[in-house]
Design an enzyme around this catalytic site. Structure first.
Site, PDB file in Angstrom:
ATOM      1  N   MET A  34      83.706  -9.447 -22.178  1.00  0.00           N
ATOM      2  CA  MET A  34      82.891 -10.615 -21.851  1.00  0.00           C
ATOM      3  C   MET A  34      83.255 -11.127 -20.453  1.00  0.00           C
ATOM      4  SD  MET A  34      82.245 -12.633 -25.375  1.00  0.00           S
ATOM      5  CE  MET A  34      83.804 -13.479 -25.458  1.00  0.00           C
ATOM      6  N   GLY A  35      84.006 -10.314 -19.707  1.00  0.00           N
ATOM      7  CA  GLY A  35      84.294 -10.672 -18.320  1.00  0.00           C
ATOM      8  C   GLY A  35      85.406 -11.696 -18.159  1.00  0.00           C
ATOM      9  N   HIS A  41      92.226  -6.676 -20.026  1.00  0.00           N
ATOM     10  CA  HIS A  41      91.020  -5.849 -19.863  1.00  0.00           C
ATOM     11  C   HIS A  41      91.331  -4.602 -19.026  1.00  0.00           C
ATOM     12  CE1 HIS A  41      89.087 -10.015 -20.164  1.00  0.00           C
ATOM     13  NE2 HIS A  41      88.537  -9.374 -21.172  1.00  0.00           N
ATOM     14  N   GLY A 151      91.207  -3.875 -27.481  1.00  0.00           N
ATOM     15  CA  GLY A 151      92.556  -4.418 -27.505  1.00  0.00           C
ATOM     16  C   GLY A 151      92.959  -4.882 -28.897  1.00  0.00           C
ATOM     17  N   VAL A 180      98.430  -7.114 -24.070  1.00  0.00           N
ATOM     18  CA  VAL A 180      99.094  -7.387 -22.789  1.00  0.00           C
ATOM     19  C   VAL A 180      99.400  -8.889 -22.740  1.00  0.00           C
ATOM     20  CG1 VAL A 180      98.865  -7.327 -20.275  1.00  0.00           C
ATOM     21  CG2 VAL A 180      97.918  -5.476 -21.671  1.00  0.00           C
ATOM     22  N   MET A 188      97.404 -12.505 -22.948  1.00  0.00           N
ATOM     23  CA  MET A 188      96.381 -12.783 -21.937  1.00  0.00           C
ATOM     24  C   MET A 188      95.033 -12.988 -22.604  1.00  0.00           C
ATOM     25  SD  MET A 188      97.285 -10.533 -18.658  1.00  0.00           S
ATOM     26  CE  MET A 188      98.886 -10.738 -17.883  1.00  0.00           C
ATOM     27  N   SER A 189      94.301 -13.961 -22.105  1.00  0.00           N
ATOM     28  CA  SER A 189      92.972 -14.267 -22.641  1.00  0.00           C
ATOM     29  C   SER A 189      92.180 -14.988 -21.568  1.00  0.00           C
ATOM     30  CB  SER A 189      93.105 -15.170 -23.869  1.00  0.00           C
ATOM     31  OG  SER A 189      91.858 -15.764 -24.169  1.00  0.00           O
TER      32      SER A 189
HETATM   33  P1  AMP Z   1      86.894 -10.085 -24.321  1.00  0.00           P
HETATM   34  O1  AMP Z   1      86.422 -10.046 -22.913  1.00  0.00           O
HETATM   35  O2  AMP Z   1      87.826 -11.223 -24.608  1.00  0.00           O
HETATM   36  O3  AMP Z   1      85.784  -9.941 -25.330  1.00  0.00           O
HETATM   37  O4  AMP Z   1      87.788  -8.806 -24.525  1.00  0.00           O
HETATM   38  C1  AMP Z   1      87.307  -7.519 -24.221  1.00  0.00           C
HETATM   39  C2  AMP Z   1      88.293  -6.492 -24.685  1.00  0.00           C
HETATM   40  O5  AMP Z   1      89.559  -6.715 -24.058  1.00  0.00           O
HETATM   41  C3  AMP Z   1      88.552  -6.542 -26.207  1.00  0.00           C
HETATM   42  O6  AMP Z   1      88.712  -5.219 -26.696  1.00  0.00           O
HETATM   43  C4  AMP Z   1      89.849  -7.310 -26.281  1.00  0.00           C
HETATM   44  O7  AMP Z   1      90.599  -7.033 -27.438  1.00  0.00           O
HETATM   45  C5  AMP Z   1      90.569  -6.805 -25.045  1.00  0.00           C
HETATM   46  N1  AMP Z   1      91.611  -7.737 -24.653  1.00  0.00           N
HETATM   47  C6  AMP Z   1      91.480  -9.064 -24.397  1.00  0.00           C
HETATM   48  N2  AMP Z   1      92.678  -9.622 -24.134  1.00  0.00           N
HETATM   49  C7  AMP Z   1      93.596  -8.626 -24.239  1.00  0.00           C
HETATM   50  C8  AMP Z   1      95.021  -8.559 -24.097  1.00  0.00           C
HETATM   51  N3  AMP Z   1      95.745  -9.628 -23.799  1.00  0.00           N
HETATM   52  N4  AMP Z   1      95.614  -7.353 -24.273  1.00  0.00           N
HETATM   53  C9  AMP Z   1      94.887  -6.265 -24.585  1.00  0.00           C
HETATM   54  N5  AMP Z   1      93.561  -6.256 -24.747  1.00  0.00           N
HETATM   55  C10 AMP Z   1      92.911  -7.418 -24.574  1.00  0.00           C
END
Ligand code: AMP
Length: 286
Positions: A34-35, A41, A151, A180, A188-189
């Protein structure tokens, strides 16, 4: 070396470029996001690069997976910065569709994965995993990757997608990637930017409680007692408000009273700091 990355906003262009790569015999890797990219990511892109010849990343904030009172509108977005990060991480093709491109008409089809979608975030975010499963299956049909990278940060999402792929014989290999973290342990988020400095400081309790849970499990502390101790640790931070603290089997996410040897368990939690809801988890094999 000049690193080239193409950015395309339409399904037709995406299909054309991926089709060309496939005709060249390339193995296609896919990283849906989702960027508002961070190192979590980018670790997925790195993993994809190791086993694939052509890496597609999508950036799409999917309205189907947000509830009416959630943060769809204010979800952080910065496509310029994301484009640069994706390019330097080695993405070949960046797919950035608009909501109208993905959903030009009312969506009448929903992919719903029973049981695995129900506990944890399924309780606090009704319909969330239907939105996730639906968009991921749609993206799989658009990109038709050989492998897709997810992730473990979103462990329930990973379980839902894996179940969907198995149940529907979707020809995509699902590759789980480790969480991560920031140097102080916070996962991380993209949502971490919502935290004010004090919330950010207290948010380290998520990881601290998970590490403690792991230690208590090794000491033989019963699972119920571990959950209580974790909850006590978290509520000791004045700004933390628990959504859930759970231990379940993984990947089926069924309840468990007593840990048995060889069993794979997940300690999972969701905690609010002000308007920000954070999730984290730890998987252990007993
Ligand atoms: P999102 O943009 O939050 O929807 O995440 C996109 C992808 O990145 C998903 O597969 C998440 O699980 C992965 N992801 C987000 N945060 C992390 C993290 N801290 N470590 C590993 N993968 C992550």
């Amino acid at each position: 070396m000049i690193e080239r990355m193409l950015q395309v906003p339409t399904i037709a262009e995406l299909r054309r470029h991926v089709g060309e790569a496939r005709r060249q015999g390339k193995r296609i890797g896919f990283v849906p996001t989702m960027g508002y990219l961070h190192d979590g990511h980018l670790s997925l892109v790195k993993k994809a690069r190791e086993t694939c010849d052509f890496v597609v990343m999508s950036i799409f904030v999917n309205p189907l997976q947000f509830g009416p009172n959630e943060d769809f509108e204010r979800y952080p977005r910065d496509i310029e910065r994301d484009r640069e990060l994706a390019r330097s991480a080695g993405v070949d093709l960046l797919f950035t569709p608009s909501v109208e491109e993905m959903y030009p008409h009312q969506v009448l089809t929903t992919v719903s994965v029973a049981q695995v979608s129900e506990p944890l975030c399924g309780q606090s975010r009704p319909g969330h995993f239907d939105g996730v499963a639906t968009v991921v299956l749609k993206l799989f049909h658009i990109v038709q990757p050989d492998a897709a990278f997810f992730g473990q940060k979103d462990a329930q999402q990973l379980a839902v997608i894996s179940q969907m792929v198995e149940d529907l014989s979707v020809p995509v290999e699902i590759v789980p990637c480790p969480i991560v973290r920031e140097p102080d342990g916070l996962a991380m988020s993209s949502r971490n930017v919502y935290l004010n400095p004090e919330e950010r400081r207290q948010a380290t309790v998520l990881y601290r409680s998970l590490k403690q849970a792991e230690a208590w499990l090794k000491e033989g502390v019963p699972l119920d007692e571990i959950k209580e101790r974790m909850a006590a640790m978290i509520t000791a931070e004045p700004l933390a408000e628990i959504d859930y603290v759970e231990v379940l089997t993984y990947p089926r996410l069924t309840p468990v009273d007593t840990a048995s040897p060889g069993q794979r368990l997940i300690f999972a939690l969701a905690v609010r700091f002000g308007r920000t809801r954070l999730i984290d988890n730890m998987m252990v094999t007993v």
